[in-house]
Enzyme design. Sequence first.
Site, mmCIF file in Angstrom:
data_model
loop_
_atom_site.group_PDB
_atom_site.id
_atom_site.type_symbol
_atom_site.label_atom_id
_atom_site.label_comp_id
_atom_site.label_asym_id
_atom_site.label_seq_id
_atom_site.Cartn_x
_atom_site.Cartn_y
_atom_site.Cartn_z
ATOM 1 N N PRO A 1 51.797 -13.672 18.044
ATOM 2 C CA PRO A 1 52.799 -14.273 18.934
ATOM 3 C C PRO A 1 53.492 -15.463 18.277
ATOM 4 C CG PRO A 1 50.615 -15.052 19.542
ATOM 5 C CD PRO A 1 50.424 -14.057 18.401
ATOM 6 N N CYS B 1 83.596 -26.643 13.349
ATOM 7 C CA CYS B 1 84.923 -26.050 13.409
ATOM 8 C C CYS B 1 84.893 -24.530 13.503
ATOM 9 C CB CYS B 1 85.731 -26.516 12.208
ATOM 10 S SG CYS B 1 85.876 -28.295 12.221
ATOM 11 N N GLU B 2 84.358 -24.027 14.578
ATOM 12 C CA GLU B 2 84.354 -22.593 14.857
ATOM 13 C C GLU B 2 84.333 -22.415 16.368
ATOM 14 O OE1 GLU B 2 82.062 -19.744 12.950
ATOM 15 O OE2 GLU B 2 81.583 -20.980 11.209
ATOM 16 N N TYR C 1 62.435 -20.579 17.154
ATOM 17 C CA TYR C 1 63.641 -20.129 16.469
ATOM 18 C C TYR C 1 64.792 -21.136 16.638
ATOM 19 C CZ TYR C 1 60.787 -15.942 16.481
ATOM 20 O OH TYR C 1 59.738 -15.072 16.329
#
Length: 432
Positions: free
Chosen positions: A282, A352-353, A381
């Site tokens: 896990p 900048c996206e 994560y």
Amino acid sequence: MTTRPPQPAVPEFSYRDGALQAEGLPLELIAERVGTPFFLYSASAMEAAYRRFTKALEGLRAEVFFAMKANSNQAVIQTFAALGAGADVVSEGELRRALAAGIPGEKIVFAGVGKTAREMTLGLEAGILQFNVESWPELERLDAVARSLGLVAPVAIRVNPNVDAKTHTKIATGRRADKFGIDLDHARSFYAEAMKLEGIRLEGLAVHIGSQLTEVTPFREAFTRLAAFYRELQGAGVPLTRLDLGGGLGVGYRGEQPDLEAYAAIVREATEGLEAELAFEPGRYLVAAAGLLVTRVVYVKEERGRRFLIVDGAMNDLIRPTLYEAYHEILSVKEPQADWVYGEADLVGPVCESGDYFARDRLLPPAEAGDLLALSHAGAYGAVMSSTYNSRPLVPEVMVKEGEMAVVRGRQDYATMIAQDSLPDWLSKPDQ
Ligand code: LLP
């Protein structure tokens, strides 16, 4: 907002005296000490998750190997190691981190489709418990490496049971078209051939069908097929001793509870009467809810009828929303008040996206510049997938436990970031 505002996912994070605190420490205080953004982990919440997981498996011959890919900070690994956990590693770096955290080789399993000879050597020299092998070329390479060292490699073959985990396509791993594992039909002849290799000792069978499973039925299908195959191989004289059931148990990003009991019941049912040690890997379940990403509002922008909360955290710090369209609850650090009006807004970062967002069209609290917000379930994560895109330094990781705090990874400084680059001769030559 008619529904209740989002609440912290674990009791270690809660509102007290009008503000969010973690194990007794106000988030605002931690933010003042380390700056924003930062990841915040509750050690007690991690321990509690580990204890729940092992308790659910009580009575089974089960060993837990924390999937370090979810969070590989030394402090996190050692928190689990102190409770008896081993480690599931997928690279030289993770193997080195596990060993550095004091996890002995015999408590390490090494997974992944592309292990190099160098990684195999390192694993063999560390005396790891098991290599999870996913292809014939990989097995041949491992055999050669082991023989060259005068060693025998303990192996579990990972099978692909062709089960759809019904999770996001990028994290489903047990379907025929995925790169993982050996087909069940092919696995029979694979084992027969593998038995002939002198550098290989076949000890187990492994499976992992995907991550963030919120339905437990795919586990039932996979585990039942795997257990049947395990019996068949044992019957055919393959001396197997271990069944590795992987990780994958999902967490409640939207406030729902992961169904640990149902998962454990499926494990018991599928492995009833089986002569095998069980291994579990896990990752997310142990750390996701125990972590927050804390970020500060820089500006509130109203434009074209839309409202944008622009924060100092960004996609390079937590990429899950844009990569998987993942949902992370957004908690106000000031305790929500009954008269607050929640308005639809986008929570975005400075990168900048257009893909740099944490949430879109979400009912968000009436935050102002300077306010702190916390993204829930950022313990898994999160930091491990972060990057320095836009030359944004890696952010600190802070761990709290019962009123104490520790910076378990400091903020990367700009000088170190720049000093990692070096110049080619034609640029670094002094002027003539
Ligand atoms: N074992 C194997 C062989 C795995 O591939 C994985 C995850 C695990 C165990 C741990 O799975 P968990 O219990 O954490 O679900 N970056 C993605 C998740 C990728 C999972 C990859 N493999 C995300 O942010 O959702």
